[in-house]
Design a protein around this motif. Structure first.
Motif, PDB file in Angstrom:
ATOM      1  N   THR A 124       0.923  -1.320   0.115  1.00 52.89           N
ATOM      2  CA  THR A 124       0.014  -0.116   0.125  1.00 52.89           C
ATOM      3  C   THR A 124       0.842   1.233  -0.064  1.00 52.89           C
ATOM      4  OG1 THR A 124      -1.557  -1.391   1.450  1.00 52.89           O
ATOM      5  CG2 THR A 124      -1.864   1.195   1.251  1.00 52.89           C
ATOM      6  N   LEU A 125       1.787   1.323   0.890  1.00 49.03           N
ATOM      7  CA  LEU A 125       2.607   2.597   0.849  1.00 49.03           C
ATOM      8  C   LEU A 125       3.677   2.723  -0.446  1.00 49.03           C
ATOM      9  CD1 LEU A 125       4.114   2.148   4.397  1.00 49.03           C
ATOM     10  CD2 LEU A 125       2.139   3.683   3.536  1.00 49.03           C
ATOM     11  N   GLU A 126       3.975   1.618  -0.946  1.00 44.36           N
ATOM     12  CA  GLU A 126       4.748   1.856  -2.091  1.00 44.36           C
ATOM     13  C   GLU A 126       3.792   2.417  -3.323  1.00 44.36           C
ATOM     14  OE1 GLU A 126       6.609  -2.037  -3.955  1.00 44.36           O
ATOM     15  OE2 GLU A 126       7.439  -2.018  -2.128  1.00 44.36           O
ATOM     16  N   LYS A 127       2.418   1.758  -3.326  1.00 43.45           N
ATOM     17  CA  LYS A 127       1.578   2.251  -4.433  1.00 43.45           C
ATOM     18  C   LYS A 127       1.350   3.870  -4.162  1.00 43.45           C
ATOM     19  CE  LYS A 127      -2.886   1.426  -5.468  1.00 43.45           C
ATOM     20  NZ  LYS A 127      -4.188   0.635  -5.244  1.00 43.45           N
ATOM     21  N   LYS A 128       1.258   4.123  -2.746  1.00 47.54           N
ATOM     22  CA  LYS A 128       1.071   5.791  -2.458  1.00 47.54           C
ATOM     23  C   LYS A 128       2.366   6.319  -3.038  1.00 47.54           C
ATOM     24  CE  LYS A 128      -2.154   6.561   0.981  1.00 47.54           C
ATOM     25  NZ  LYS A 128      -2.381   6.834   2.402  1.00 47.54           N
ATOM     26  N   GLN A 129       3.294   5.741  -2.694  1.00 52.26           N
ATOM     27  CA  GLN A 129       4.461   6.665  -3.091  1.00 52.26           C
ATOM     28  C   GLN A 129       4.735   6.919  -4.582  1.00 52.26           C
ATOM     29  OE1 GLN A 129       8.047   4.698  -1.295  1.00 52.26           O
ATOM     30  NE2 GLN A 129       7.938   6.065   0.407  1.00 52.26           N
ATOM     31  N   TYR A 130       4.221   5.710  -5.331  1.00 51.61           N
ATOM     32  CA  TYR A 130       4.444   5.613  -6.697  1.00 51.61           C
ATOM     33  C   TYR A 130       3.358   6.992  -7.212  1.00 51.61           C
ATOM     34  CZ  TYR A 130       3.964   3.959 -11.563  1.00 51.61           C
ATOM     35  OH  TYR A 130       3.765   4.017 -12.863  1.00 51.61           O
ATOM     36  N   GLN A 131       2.154   6.861  -6.510  1.00 47.90           N
ATOM     37  CA  GLN A 131       1.308   7.739  -7.035  1.00 47.90           C
ATOM     38  C   GLN A 131       1.616   9.072  -6.919  1.00 47.90           C
ATOM     39  OE1 GLN A 131      -2.426   6.364  -5.160  1.00 47.90           O
ATOM     40  NE2 GLN A 131      -2.804   5.410  -7.006  1.00 47.90           N
ATOM     41  N   ALA A 132       1.988   9.280  -5.481  1.00 54.17           N
ATOM     42  CA  ALA A 132       2.942  10.710  -5.395  1.00 54.17           C
ATOM     43  C   ALA A 132       3.982  11.141  -6.291  1.00 54.17           C
ATOM     44  CB  ALA A 132       3.432  10.906  -3.880  1.00 54.17           C
ATOM     45  N   SER A 133       4.768  10.070  -6.667  1.00 54.65           N
ATOM     46  CA  SER A 133       5.784  10.555  -7.720  1.00 54.65           C
ATOM     47  C   SER A 133       5.237  10.777  -9.126  1.00 54.65           C
ATOM     48  CB  SER A 133       6.812   9.509  -7.854  1.00 54.65           C
ATOM     49  OG  SER A 133       6.724   8.347  -8.517  1.00 54.65           O
ATOM     50  N   LEU A 134       4.300  10.114  -9.395  1.00 46.26           N
ATOM     51  CA  LEU A 134       3.388  10.300 -10.871  1.00 46.26           C
ATOM     52  C   LEU A 134       3.008  11.736 -10.844  1.00 46.26           C
ATOM     53  CD1 LEU A 134       1.386   7.558 -11.874  1.00 46.26           C
ATOM     54  CD2 LEU A 134       3.257   8.595 -12.971  1.00 46.26           C
ATOM     55  N   GLU A 135       2.148  11.885  -9.506  1.00 44.77           N
ATOM     56  CA  GLU A 135       1.718  13.392  -9.828  1.00 44.77           C
ATOM     57  C   GLU A 135       2.689  14.432  -9.778  1.00 44.77           C
ATOM     58  OE1 GLU A 135      -0.867  14.050  -6.260  1.00 44.77           O
ATOM     59  OE2 GLU A 135      -1.845  12.134  -6.847  1.00 44.77           O
ATOM     60  N   PHE A 136       3.923  14.128  -9.117  1.00 45.98           N
ATOM     61  CA  PHE A 136       4.837  15.279  -9.017  1.00 45.98           C
ATOM     62  C   PHE A 136       5.444  15.133 -10.399  1.00 45.98           C
ATOM     63  CE2 PHE A 136       9.549  16.138  -9.043  1.00 45.98           C
ATOM     64  CZ  PHE A 136       9.558  17.291  -8.235  1.00 45.98           C
ATOM     65  N   LYS A 137       5.646  14.074 -11.112  1.00 52.90           N
ATOM     66  CA  LYS A 137       6.195  14.248 -12.582  1.00 52.90           C
ATOM     67  C   LYS A 137       5.262  14.970 -13.534  1.00 52.90           C
ATOM     68  CE  LYS A 137       8.926  10.170 -13.374  1.00 52.90           C
ATOM     69  NZ  LYS A 137       8.807   8.687 -13.188  1.00 52.90           N
ATOM     70  N   VAL A 138       3.791  14.760 -13.349  1.00 48.41           N
ATOM     71  CA  VAL A 138       2.917  15.379 -14.206  1.00 48.41           C
ATOM     72  C   VAL A 138       2.988  16.797 -14.047  1.00 48.41           C
ATOM     73  CG1 VAL A 138       0.238  15.642 -14.451  1.00 48.41           C
ATOM     74  CG2 VAL A 138       1.315  13.442 -14.171  1.00 48.41           C
ATOM     75  N   GLN A 139       3.100  17.204 -12.614  1.00 53.52           N
ATOM     76  CA  GLN A 139       3.493  18.806 -12.259  1.00 53.52           C
ATOM     77  C   GLN A 139       4.435  19.198 -13.139  1.00 53.52           C
ATOM     78  OE1 GLN A 139       3.085  19.232  -8.179  1.00 53.52           O
ATOM     79  NE2 GLN A 139       0.917  19.029  -7.948  1.00 53.52           N
TER      80      GLN A 139
END
Ligand code: FE2
Ligand code: FE2
Length: 349
Positions: A124-139
């Motif tokens: 779960t934590l990995e998935k969250k981190q991955y999503q956060a890094s995705l959002e960061f990349k998009v930004q």
């Protein structure tokens, strides 16, 4: 890095049993004998998993669970319950506990469950981190695109300016006629209440107004004497040629319309369409006046620049015939100093 487990039970024997068994599995265990003690500990150490008894003296394991979910939704929770207390166990699952174990329990069963819950939590934590890094990349990429667009539009502007300078040079213009009329047009346009996108289109249109002359031969464009009938016809095509060039380019469609009408006259005697009054786009009506202003206040091979007052008088004479009366009045209300600031030079006395 070893994982931390907090064991909450009011029976010391159970606390000891669980912590020694789990420490054998390389978990770091902390113990608390009641809910308040557990909450204090939670404030000082990072806990991955809480194992909590339900029935305890003082506040119950259900109370602890509620608080836990407020502190950190991702902490894994394993409840321990007596056989007689199945309903409460199910309520705990409903409240967000990850699993429950009934007493009496086999220790191997507890270890297995703990391992599963830890695994699930890591995922779960990995998935969250991955999503956060995705959002960061998009930004990050959005910002990059925005920058590129800005750079592009600057590049467009400089390309246009360079093109227009080449055109001005061909006509042996002194200084940059096109850039001056652009500044004048913006000054007068703002006075007329033109703003935003329309003002930008007016500016670009002014800058590019004679781009259609690109198609006129030097013999005609630079002819020292008066033009004959055929040459005039050729010369008068430049608004339509300019329109044809620019209307193909998406971001120059607005300016293209202005350019098509930049030789129309307010009384309908202009070209190419002999439009009259309001039929002529506002930007073209504004532009016609400042084009004349600049032509009269600039030196020409065959005459010197006219003094400012003389030019103003000429423009007033053409109020209602060549120029929109309202725009003419606004023009006369603007102080000379502002025109000079636009021109970047002193206008003749
Ligand atoms: Fe023109
Ligand atoms: Fe011009």
């Amino acid at each position: 890095m070893s994982k931390h487990i907090l064991i909450v039970d009011d029976e010391e024997m159970i606390r000891e049993l669980l912590s020694s068994a789990l420490e054998m599995e390389a978990y770091e265990c902390h113990t608390a004998s009641n809910v308040d003690e557990a909450l204090t500990l939670l404030g000082t150490i990072p806990v991955d998993l809480v194992i909590s008894d339900i029935m305890m003296r003082g506040r119950s394991g259900v109370d602890l669970l509620r608080e836990l979910k407020l502190i950190d939704k991702d902490i894994a929770v394993l409840m321990i319950t007596g056989l007689s207390d199945m309903n409460t166990a199910l309520e705990c699952v409903h409240l967000g506990a990850d699993d429950y174990i009934t007493k009496p329990f086999g220790i191997n069963r507890v270890i297995l469950t703990v391992k599963n819950l830890m695994e699930r939590r890591s995922l779960t934590l990995e998935k969250k981190q991955y999503q956060a890094s995705l959002e960061f990349k998009v930004q990050e990429q959005t910002a990059q695109i925005r920058n590129t667009m800005n750079e592009l539009s600057h590049a467009y502007d400089s390309t246009l300016t360079a093109l227009v300078k080449a055109l001005d040079a061909r006509e042996k213009e002194v200084g940059s006629h096109s850039e001056r009329v652009m500044n004048y047009a913006v000054l007068l346009g703002e006075k007329m209440g033109v703003a935003g996108k329309e003002l930008q289109e007016l500016a670009k249109g002014a800058l590019l107004h004679d781009i259609g002359k690109i198609g006129i031969s030097d013999n005609i464009l630079l002819k020292p004497g008066p033009l004959d009938e055929r040459e005039w016809l050729e010369m008068r095509r430049h608004p339509e040629v300019g329109y044809a060039i620019l209307s193909e380019i998406d971001f120059l469609k607005g300016p293209a319309d202005m350019i098509l009408s930049h030789h129309e006259r307010f009384d309908g005697s202009g070209y190419p369409k002999r439009l009259k009054g309001d039929q002529i786009p506002l930007s073209s009506r504004i532009f016609t006046l400042v084009d004349t202003l600049d032509a009269m206040t600039s030196d020409r091979p065959y005459r010197n620049a006219l003094p400012f007052a003389r030019m103003t008088a000429e423009i007033i004479t053409c109020k209602g015939s060549q120029f929109d009366p309202e725009i003419t009045d606004l023009f006369t209300s603007i102080p000379r100093q502002l025109w000079e600031e636009c021109a970047g030079k002193r206008l003749m006395d």
